[in-house]
Design a protein around this motif. Sequence first.
Motif, PDB file in Angstrom:
ATOM      1  N   LEU A  31       0.848  -1.175   0.000  1.00  0.00           N
ATOM      2  CA  LEU A  31       0.000   0.000   0.000  1.00  0.00           C
ATOM      3  C   LEU A  31       0.891   1.234   0.000  1.00  0.00           C
ATOM      4  O   LEU A  31       1.596   1.513   0.965  1.00  0.00           O
ATOM      5  N   MET A  32       0.884   1.951  -1.126  1.00  0.00           N
ATOM      6  CA  MET A  32       1.769   3.084  -1.353  1.00  0.00           C
ATOM      7  C   MET A  32       0.936   4.370  -1.298  1.00  0.00           C
ATOM      8  O   MET A  32      -0.275   4.313  -1.290  1.00  0.00           O
ATOM      9  N   GLY A  33       1.626   5.488  -1.315  1.00  0.00           N
ATOM     10  CA  GLY A  33       0.916   6.759  -1.427  1.00  0.00           C
ATOM     11  C   GLY A  33       1.547   7.845  -0.592  1.00  0.00           C
ATOM     12  O   GLY A  33       2.417   7.598   0.238  1.00  0.00           O
ATOM     13  N   ASN A  34       1.085   9.059  -0.838  1.00  0.00           N
ATOM     14  CA  ASN A  34       1.599  10.237  -0.149  1.00  0.00           C
ATOM     15  C   ASN A  34       1.223  10.237   1.326  1.00  0.00           C
ATOM     16  O   ASN A  34       0.277   9.569   1.737  1.00  0.00           O
ATOM     17  N   SER A  35       1.934  11.022   2.090  1.00  0.00           N
ATOM     18  CA  SER A  35       1.614  11.211   3.500  1.00  0.00           C
ATOM     19  C   SER A  35       0.272  11.925   3.632  1.00  0.00           C
ATOM     20  O   SER A  35      -0.093  12.749   2.793  1.00  0.00           O
ATOM     21  N   GLY A  36      -0.441  11.594   4.685  1.00  0.00           N
ATOM     22  CA  GLY A  36      -1.672  12.305   5.005  1.00  0.00           C
ATOM     23  C   GLY A  36      -2.918  11.835   4.297  1.00  0.00           C
ATOM     24  O   GLY A  36      -3.965  12.469   4.401  1.00  0.00           O
ATOM     25  N   ILE A  37      -2.854  10.710   3.558  1.00  0.00           N
ATOM     26  CA  ILE A  37      -4.049  10.266   2.840  1.00  0.00           C
ATOM     27  C   ILE A  37      -4.877   9.250   3.624  1.00  0.00           C
ATOM     28  O   ILE A  37      -5.963   8.895   3.208  1.00  0.00           O
ATOM     29  N   GLY A  38      -4.335   8.777   4.766  1.00  0.00           N
ATOM     30  CA  GLY A  38      -5.121   7.878   5.611  1.00  0.00           C
ATOM     31  C   GLY A  38      -4.580   6.476   5.778  1.00  0.00           C
ATOM     32  O   GLY A  38      -5.237   5.630   6.373  1.00  0.00           O
ATOM     33  N   GLU A 120       1.608  -5.589 -10.104  1.00  0.00           N
ATOM     34  CA  GLU A 120       0.400  -6.242  -9.600  1.00  0.00           C
ATOM     35  C   GLU A 120       0.316  -6.225  -8.075  1.00  0.00           C
ATOM     36  O   GLU A 120      -0.741  -6.437  -7.502  1.00  0.00           O
ATOM     37  N   ASN A 121       1.435  -5.968  -7.406  1.00  0.00           N
ATOM     38  CA  ASN A 121       1.457  -5.917  -5.945  1.00  0.00           C
ATOM     39  C   ASN A 121       1.263  -4.504  -5.406  1.00  0.00           C
ATOM     40  O   ASN A 121       1.064  -4.338  -4.203  1.00  0.00           O
ATOM     41  N   LEU A 122       1.334  -3.502  -6.258  1.00  0.00           N
ATOM     42  CA  LEU A 122       1.315  -2.117  -5.811  1.00  0.00           C
ATOM     43  C   LEU A 122      -0.101  -1.542  -5.824  1.00  0.00           C
ATOM     44  O   LEU A 122      -0.785  -1.582  -6.850  1.00  0.00           O
ATOM     45  N   TYR A 123      -0.509  -1.013  -4.683  1.00  0.00           N
ATOM     46  CA  TYR A 123      -1.850  -0.456  -4.517  1.00  0.00           C
ATOM     47  C   TYR A 123      -1.757   0.890  -3.837  1.00  0.00           C
ATOM     48  O   TYR A 123      -0.768   1.213  -3.190  1.00  0.00           O
ATOM     49  N   GLU A 124      -2.816   1.676  -3.985  1.00  0.00           N
ATOM     50  CA  GLU A 124      -2.915   2.949  -3.282  1.00  0.00           C
ATOM     51  C   GLU A 124      -4.253   3.004  -2.565  1.00  0.00           C
ATOM     52  O   GLU A 124      -5.218   2.329  -2.945  1.00  0.00           O
ATOM     53  N   LEU A 125      -4.289   3.814  -1.520  1.00  0.00           N
ATOM     54  CA  LEU A 125      -5.495   3.968  -0.724  1.00  0.00           C
ATOM     55  C   LEU A 125      -6.434   4.952  -1.398  1.00  0.00           C
ATOM     56  O   LEU A 125      -6.009   5.998  -1.889  1.00  0.00           O
ATOM     57  N   VAL A 126      -7.709   4.600  -1.411  1.00  0.00           N
ATOM     58  CA  VAL A 126      -8.744   5.482  -1.925  1.00  0.00           C
ATOM     59  C   VAL A 126      -9.646   5.848  -0.753  1.00  0.00           C
ATOM     60  O   VAL A 126     -10.104   4.966  -0.015  1.00  0.00           O
ATOM     61  N   SER A 127      -9.866   7.124  -0.571  1.00  0.00           N
ATOM     62  CA  SER A 127     -10.715   7.627   0.504  1.00  0.00           C
ATOM     63  C   SER A 127     -11.927   8.290  -0.125  1.00  0.00           C
ATOM     64  O   SER A 127     -11.790   9.208  -0.940  1.00  0.00           O
ATOM     65  N   GLU A 128     -13.113   7.821   0.248  1.00  0.00           N
ATOM     66  CA  GLU A 128     -14.335   8.342  -0.362  1.00  0.00           C
ATOM     67  C   GLU A 128     -15.326   8.709   0.738  1.00  0.00           C
ATOM     68  O   GLU A 128     -15.618   7.898   1.620  1.00  0.00           O
ATOM     69  N   LYS A 129     -15.822   9.910   0.698  1.00  0.00           N
ATOM     70  CA  LYS A 129     -16.809  10.374   1.665  1.00  0.00           C
ATOM     71  C   LYS A 129     -18.194   9.956   1.183  1.00  0.00           C
ATOM     72  O   LYS A 129     -18.618  10.338   0.094  1.00  0.00           O
ATOM     73  N   ILE A 130     -18.887   9.148   2.006  1.00  0.00           N
ATOM     74  CA  ILE A 130     -20.231   8.690   1.667  1.00  0.00           C
ATOM     75  C   ILE A 130     -21.137   9.083   2.835  1.00  0.00           C
ATOM     76  O   ILE A 130     -21.108   8.439   3.885  1.00  0.00           O
ATOM     77  N   GLY A 131     -21.890  10.151   2.645  1.00  0.00           N
ATOM     78  CA  GLY A 131     -22.720  10.657   3.735  1.00  0.00           C
ATOM     79  C   GLY A 131     -21.838  11.091   4.894  1.00  0.00           C
ATOM     80  O   GLY A 131     -20.947  11.920   4.740  1.00  0.00           O
ATOM     81  N   GLU A 132     -22.063  10.510   6.051  1.00  0.00           N
ATOM     82  CA  GLU A 132     -21.289  10.835   7.248  1.00  0.00           C
ATOM     83  C   GLU A 132     -20.054   9.950   7.411  1.00  0.00           C
ATOM     84  O   GLU A 132     -19.289  10.125   8.344  1.00  0.00           O
ATOM     85  N   GLN A 133     -19.890   8.986   6.524  1.00  0.00           N
ATOM     86  CA  GLN A 133     -18.781   8.042   6.660  1.00  0.00           C
ATOM     87  C   GLN A 133     -17.696   8.298   5.624  1.00  0.00           C
ATOM     88  O   GLN A 133     -17.963   8.787   4.527  1.00  0.00           O
ATOM     89  N   THR A 134     -16.476   7.930   5.993  1.00  0.00           N
ATOM     90  CA  THR A 134     -15.355   7.913   5.065  1.00  0.00           C
ATOM     91  C   THR A 134     -15.010   6.458   4.823  1.00  0.00           C
ATOM     92  O   THR A 134     -14.753   5.704   5.762  1.00  0.00           O
ATOM     93  N   LYS A 135     -15.011   6.052   3.570  1.00  0.00           N
ATOM     94  CA  LYS A 135     -14.740   4.665   3.202  1.00  0.00           C
ATOM     95  C   LYS A 135     -13.349   4.567   2.586  1.00  0.00           C
ATOM     96  O   LYS A 135     -13.030   5.298   1.646  1.00  0.00           O
ATOM     97  N   PHE A 136     -12.534   3.668   3.146  1.00  0.00           N
ATOM     98  CA  PHE A 136     -11.206   3.388   2.614  1.00  0.00           C
ATOM     99  C   PHE A 136     -11.257   2.094   1.803  1.00  0.00           C
ATOM    100  O   PHE A 136     -11.708   1.062   2.294  1.00  0.00           O
ATOM    101  N   THR A 137     -10.788   2.168   0.578  1.00  0.00           N
ATOM    102  CA  THR A 137     -10.613   0.984  -0.267  1.00  0.00           C
ATOM    103  C   THR A 137      -9.216   1.059  -0.867  1.00  0.00           C
ATOM    104  O   THR A 137      -8.507   2.060  -0.699  1.00  0.00           O
ATOM    105  N   ILE A 138      -8.838   0.013  -1.575  1.00  0.00           N
ATOM    106  CA  ILE A 138      -7.546   0.037  -2.271  1.00  0.00           C
ATOM    107  C   ILE A 138      -7.772  -0.191  -3.767  1.00  0.00           C
ATOM    108  O   ILE A 138      -8.704  -0.879  -4.162  1.00  0.00           O
ATOM    109  N   LYS A 139      -6.912   0.426  -4.561  1.00  0.00           N
ATOM    110  CA  LYS A 139      -6.953   0.226  -6.012  1.00  0.00           C
ATOM    111  C   LYS A 139      -5.531   0.103  -6.516  1.00  0.00           C
ATOM    112  O   LYS A 139      -4.579   0.513  -5.846  1.00  0.00           O
ATOM    113  N   GLU A 140      -5.401  -0.451  -7.699  1.00  0.00           N
ATOM    114  CA  GLU A 140      -4.078  -0.616  -8.292  1.00  0.00           C
ATOM    115  C   GLU A 140      -3.384   0.731  -8.398  1.00  0.00           C
ATOM    116  O   GLU A 140      -3.999   1.733  -8.731  1.00  0.00           O
ATOM    117  N   TYR A 141      -2.093   0.716  -8.098  1.00  0.00           N
ATOM    118  CA  TYR A 141      -1.279   1.938  -8.115  1.00  0.00           C
ATOM    119  C   TYR A 141      -0.885   2.249  -9.540  1.00  0.00           C
ATOM    120  O   TYR A 141      -0.389   1.406 -10.263  1.00  0.00           O
TER     121      TYR A 141
END
Length: 142
Positions: A31-38, A120-141
């Motif tokens: 799980l890769m990505g910039n600082s501060g994304i969750g 195929e092993n590299l992923y990034e975090l996806v943060s999505e606001k859905i109503g009052e919740q924040t949903k974290f998923t992963i997707k290919e980097y």
Amino acid sequence: MKSKPIVMEHFFTVHSSFVVDFAFQNNITLLMGNSGIGKTAAFSFIRECMAMNPKLLCLNYLDYQKNIKAIVSQAEEKLIVIDNADILLDDDTRKYISLDDKNQYLIIGRNPKNLFATKENLYELVSEKIGEQTKFTIKEYL
């Protein structure tokens, strides 16, 4: 290096207004990505589940003084989640992880060195606001 997940294909938990919903395609997920994304927030929600789920083993900066290779080599049938992997994993431990066929790994960091990883092993975090919740998923980097 692509290989099927051997411990779990899916991890899901809800923590107050956060949802962690990870689908794993490989035995080693970086799980890769910039600082501060969750990434560390997601790690902390997974770590909370460790008390109730014997298939989880979570390691982070608090384990810096421990022998990480010894810990993972004694584990069997675990999803081992490692935050701050860039400082926790030395080259020898990375090589061990890349060949481990007893456990599955979610490694949070920026350096895939010596993990024999492919895109195929590299992923990034996806943060999505859905109503009052924040949903974290992963997707290919990239």
